[in-house]
Scaffold this motif. Structure first.
Motif, PDB file in Angstrom:
ATOM      1  N   ALA A 196      16.343 -44.875  -3.051  1.00 39.79           N
ATOM      2  CA  ALA A 196      16.032 -43.551  -3.618  1.00 39.79           C
ATOM      3  C   ALA A 196      17.326 -42.869  -4.071  1.00 39.79           C
ATOM      4  N   ARG A 197      18.387 -43.054  -3.304  1.00 42.25           N
ATOM      5  CA  ARG A 197      19.673 -42.453  -3.711  1.00 42.25           C
ATOM      6  C   ARG A 197      20.219 -43.141  -4.966  1.00 42.25           C
ATOM      7  N   SER A 215      15.074 -59.226  -7.926  1.00 43.77           N
ATOM      8  CA  SER A 215      13.991 -58.600  -7.154  1.00 43.77           C
ATOM      9  C   SER A 215      14.359 -57.168  -6.778  1.00 43.77           C
ATOM     10  N   TYR A 216      15.642 -56.911  -6.605  1.00 44.80           N
ATOM     11  CA  TYR A 216      16.018 -55.542  -6.273  1.00 44.80           C
ATOM     12  C   TYR A 216      15.814 -54.601  -7.472  1.00 44.80           C
ATOM     13  N   ALA A 217      16.032 -55.105  -8.666  1.00 45.63           N
ATOM     14  CA  ALA A 217      15.815 -54.258  -9.855  1.00 45.63           C
ATOM     15  C   ALA A 217      14.344 -53.847  -9.945  1.00 45.63           C
ATOM     16  N   LEU A 218      13.447 -54.778  -9.629  1.00 48.76           N
ATOM     17  CA  LEU A 218      12.021 -54.452  -9.681  1.00 48.76           C
ATOM     18  C   LEU A 218      11.664 -53.436  -8.596  1.00 48.76           C
ATOM     19  N   ARG A 219      12.278 -53.601  -7.450  1.00 53.57           N
ATOM     20  CA  ARG A 219      12.072 -52.651  -6.346  1.00 53.57           C
ATOM     21  C   ARG A 219      12.533 -51.246  -6.770  1.00 53.57           C
ATOM     22  N   LEU A 220      13.719 -51.226  -7.386  1.00 51.50           N
ATOM     23  CA  LEU A 220      14.302 -49.952  -7.841  1.00 51.50           C
ATOM     24  C   LEU A 220      13.379 -49.266  -8.858  1.00 51.50           C
ATOM     25  N   ALA A 221      12.808 -50.051  -9.760  1.00 55.15           N
ATOM     26  CA  ALA A 221      11.902 -49.479 -10.769  1.00 55.15           C
ATOM     27  C   ALA A 221      10.692 -48.861 -10.080  1.00 55.15           C
ATOM     28  N   GLU A 222      10.168 -49.540  -9.067  1.00 54.75           N
ATOM     29  CA  GLU A 222       9.006 -49.005  -8.345  1.00 54.75           C
ATOM     30  C   GLU A 222       9.351 -47.672  -7.666  1.00 54.75           C
ATOM     31  N   VAL A 223      10.531 -47.652  -7.039  1.00 60.65           N
ATOM     32  CA  VAL A 223      10.928 -46.422  -6.330  1.00 60.65           C
ATOM     33  C   VAL A 223      11.125 -45.283  -7.333  1.00 60.65           C
ATOM     34  N   ALA A 224      11.759 -45.582  -8.467  1.00 61.12           N
ATOM     35  CA  ALA A 224      11.968 -44.538  -9.484  1.00 61.12           C
ATOM     36  C   ALA A 224      10.612 -44.000  -9.946  1.00 61.12           C
ATOM     37  N   GLU A 225       9.706 -44.936 -10.245  1.00 68.40           N
ATOM     38  CA  GLU A 225       8.391 -44.506 -10.754  1.00 68.40           C
ATOM     39  C   GLU A 225       7.648 -43.690  -9.712  1.00 68.40           C
ATOM     40  N   GLU A 227       8.868 -41.701  -7.782  1.00 65.01           N
ATOM     41  CA  GLU A 227       9.453 -40.352  -7.760  1.00 65.01           C
ATOM     42  C   GLU A 227       9.268 -39.644  -9.101  1.00 65.01           C
ATOM     43  N   GLY A 228       8.462 -40.258  -9.964  1.00 63.23           N
ATOM     44  CA  GLY A 228       8.175 -39.620 -11.254  1.00 63.23           C
ATOM     45  C   GLY A 228       9.290 -39.782 -12.264  1.00 63.23           C
ATOM     46  N   ILE A 229      10.192 -40.753 -12.035  1.00 66.73           N
ATOM     47  CA  ILE A 229      11.297 -40.950 -12.989  1.00 66.73           C
ATOM     48  C   ILE A 229      11.090 -42.265 -13.729  1.00 66.73           C
ATOM     49  N   ASP A 230      11.142 -42.208 -15.045  1.00 69.49           N
ATOM     50  CA  ASP A 230      11.027 -43.417 -15.853  1.00 69.49           C
ATOM     51  C   ASP A 230      12.394 -44.114 -15.838  1.00 69.49           C
ATOM     52  N   PRO A 231      12.469 -45.363 -15.346  1.00 70.21           N
ATOM     53  CA  PRO A 231      13.780 -46.039 -15.272  1.00 70.21           C
ATOM     54  C   PRO A 231      14.496 -46.134 -16.626  1.00 70.21           C
ATOM     55  N   ARG A 232      13.756 -46.007 -17.716  1.00 75.00           N
ATOM     56  CA  ARG A 232      14.406 -46.028 -19.025  1.00 75.00           C
ATOM     57  C   ARG A 232      15.344 -44.834 -19.214  1.00 75.00           C
ATOM     58  N   GLU A 233      15.056 -43.764 -18.449  1.00 71.27           N
ATOM     59  CA  GLU A 233      15.919 -42.574 -18.556  1.00 71.27           C
ATOM     60  C   GLU A 233      17.342 -42.831 -18.055  1.00 71.27           C
ATOM     61  N   PHE A 234      17.536 -43.927 -17.294  1.00 73.03           N
ATOM     62  CA  PHE A 234      18.900 -44.233 -16.830  1.00 73.03           C
ATOM     63  C   PHE A 234      19.795 -44.620 -18.005  1.00 73.03           C
ATOM     64  N   GLY A 235      19.169 -45.060 -19.097  1.00 72.48           N
ATOM     65  CA  GLY A 235      19.946 -45.422 -20.289  1.00 72.48           C
ATOM     66  C   GLY A 235      20.723 -46.727 -20.152  1.00 72.48           C
ATOM     67  N   LEU A 236      20.335 -47.589 -19.207  1.00 74.47           N
ATOM     68  CA  LEU A 236      21.064 -48.851 -19.037  1.00 74.47           C
ATOM     69  C   LEU A 236      20.930 -49.709 -20.285  1.00 74.47           C
ATOM     70  N   GLN A 237      22.026 -50.380 -20.641  1.00 73.59           N
ATOM     71  CA  GLN A 237      21.950 -51.282 -21.810  1.00 73.59           C
ATOM     72  C   GLN A 237      22.025 -52.751 -21.411  1.00 73.59           C
ATOM     73  N   VAL A 238      22.857 -53.045 -20.406  1.00 70.14           N
ATOM     74  CA  VAL A 238      23.040 -54.436 -19.978  1.00 70.14           C
ATOM     75  C   VAL A 238      22.749 -54.520 -18.491  1.00 70.14           C
ATOM     76  N   MET A 239      21.831 -55.381 -18.105  1.00 73.24           N
ATOM     77  CA  MET A 239      21.571 -55.584 -16.671  1.00 73.24           C
ATOM     78  C   MET A 239      21.850 -57.044 -16.374  1.00 73.24           C
TER      79      MET A 239
END
Ligand code: 8LH
Length: 466
Positions: A196-197, A215-225, A227-239
């Motif tokens: 969450a942090r 698998s952690y990236a997918l977990r992170l996306a679930e946690v963001a969602e 909390e009502g946050i779209d992971p696209r808002e992070f603006g990441l370009q390269v993962m």
């Protein structure tokens, strides 16, 4: 020939202030785009040098090669090199038990050791990795070069969301990003409430690049969602990802791309092989993994004979360091499975490629009723099923004299309305895998999520054997 290859020395020496021309897609244009046969010829000379170094500085290699009748000076062809016996993890463990803590394959003076890392030891005695000070600089240079290939540039913010402990993945990514003059956020992973942090920090710092396990990236996306946050808002370009199959599993890759809107890059060999990013995709060739053969020599071999298989074929990767002077690995058997090809890469690099990444470990493959099942096939299939809840478990057990495979998957369908999901998914899996599957569904968010590498297979047959 060799002289044209940028900074081609053993032991390796890199100018720590070097950065490429900002417009160049390549860190070392010649090394990366040269005729592969010319590169291989230079590597062959280097393999001999590395072997001579290891033979003269370690009892482990001297004893092993003397017993096999192998002499470094005789390595004048790749056929000869393929006769060099492989190193196994069991041998390293034995060497460390007899010569603690680093084993008799430590080739440098112990005063040169700069970092100590290791395996987690969850499945046996841990193995210690000793990395020399100069090797660490070289590793950082190699990883900076590969990150450059991914499109990361000085000044970019790089968010490292993997365990900062014994695990080399996070430290290797950090070292490379630092050498590349990035702004690195060594966030870590694994502590209570940390995901969450991570969401908060990603939203606040808007990094360009991100490193974790898939698998952690997918977990992170679930946690963001959640909390009502779209992971696209992070603006990441390269993962960029390493540590387990995922970034090259089509449905996992697509799930990450869809969630974050970023380019997904697969990389990673083994911790022992650090610079482990030597197998890595690039911005121009984002699928699969290129084998950066002038950093680590990658062979794909028959798992019994350890002779290389032709391009186009499947085998197990065998790795050789070309630049390490502390614990150099010479023909380390990975026990993984992959397929390699040599074809034109859109990015212009002339390296061979693993088009499907590394798709599993030989010992993770489930042998059931005469069939081989890759856990990644199950993952790939389930992610394409509508109503899949994001996590699953594979249990293999023996009932009487029969092996039975149970796939337990989360679903978003409400209880009481799961019949069609269970029937269709179960029969779909069965025809894909060619074995009978007992399929069960459970509520979404009830199976454990991985903070590091996922462990989805529970093979109860091993317990019954003990
Ligand atoms: C992979 C991949 C990958 C590793 N695709 N399987 O992360 C790289 C290093 C630091 C690492 O994970 O090392 P470790 O902990 O020794 O694990 C190595 C194993 O992990 C390797 O043999 C593979 O089975 C797996 N792995 N990166 C598929 N990109």
């Amino acid at each position: 020939m060799g002289a044209q290859m940028e900074n081609w020395h053993f032991p390796a020496r890199y100018d720590q202030s070097y950065l490429p021309d900002p417009d160049s897609p390549y860190w070392f244009p010649h090394r990366e785009t040269m005729d592969p046969q010319e590169r291989d010829a230079a590597v062959l000379v280097r393999l001999r040098e590395v072997m001579e170094y290891a033979y003269s500085t370690s009892t482990f290699y001297r004893t092993k090669w003397d017993a096999a009748g192998v002499k470094p000076a005789d390595i004048t062809s790749f056929e000869a090199f393929e006769q060099v016996p492989v190193v196994t993890k069991a041998e390293m463990r034995e060497s460390q038990a007899n010569h603690p803590p680093f084993g008799d394959y430590l080739c440098c003076d112990s005063s040169e050791i700069h970092h100590i890392h290791g395996t987690s030891g969850t499945t046996g005695a841990p193995t210690a990795f000793a990395i020399g000070r100069r090797d660490w600089e070289v590793i950082a240079d190699n990883h900076a070069r590969i990150l450059w290939g991914m499109g990361v540039r000085p000044g970019d913010t790089v968010f490292v969301a993997a365990l900062f402990s014994l695990y080399l993945g996070s430290w290797g990514a950090l070292a490379g990003a630092e050498r590349l003059h990035c702004r690195v956020l060594p966030f870590g992973a694994g502590a209570q409430g940390m995901t969450a942090r991570a969401v908060t920090w990603l939203a606040r710092t808007k990094p360009k690049a991100f490193y974790a396990t898939p698998s952690y990236a997918l977990r992170l996306a679930e946690v963001a969602e959640s909390e009502g946050i779209d992971p696209r808002e992070f603006g990441l370009q390269v993962m960029f990802f390493s540590g387990e199959p995922g970034a090259s599993v089509p449905a996992v890759r697509k799930a990450i791309e869809d969630a974050f809107g970023a380019t997904v890059i697969d990389c990673g060999t083994m911790a022992e092989m650090t610079p482990f990013m030597s197998a890595s995709a690039t911005a121009g060739t984002p699928d699969g993994m290129l084998l950066w053969q002038d950093i680590v020599w990658h062979e794909v071999c028959d798992p019994d004979s350890f002779r290389t298989v032709p391009y186009g074929s499947e085998g197990t990767p065998v790795y050789t360091h070309l630049e390490r002077t502390s614990q150099p690995m010479i023909r380390l058997a990975s026990n993984d499975l992959t397929r390699w090809v040599l074809e034109d890469n859109p990015c212009g690099r002339t390296y061979p490629k693993l088009p499907d990444g590394v798709y599993g470990r030989i010992d993770d493959m489930i042998h059931i009723r005469g069939e081989n099942v890759y856990p990644t096939e199950v993952d790939n299939y389930l992610r394409g099923v509508s109503g899949y809840g994001g996590e699953h478990q594979i249990v293999v057990r023996r009932t009487g004299s029969m092996d039975e495979m149970i796939v337990r998957a989360e679903t978003t369908h409400p209880a009481g309305q799961r019949d069609a999901f269970e029937r269709d998914t179960g029969s779909g899996l069965q025809s894909l895998l060619g074995v009978r599957v007992t399929f069960e569904s459970v509520d979404a968010n009830t199976l454990e999520r991985a903070e590091h590498k996922s462990r989805r297979v529970v093979d109860e047959r091993e317990h019954t054997k003990r």
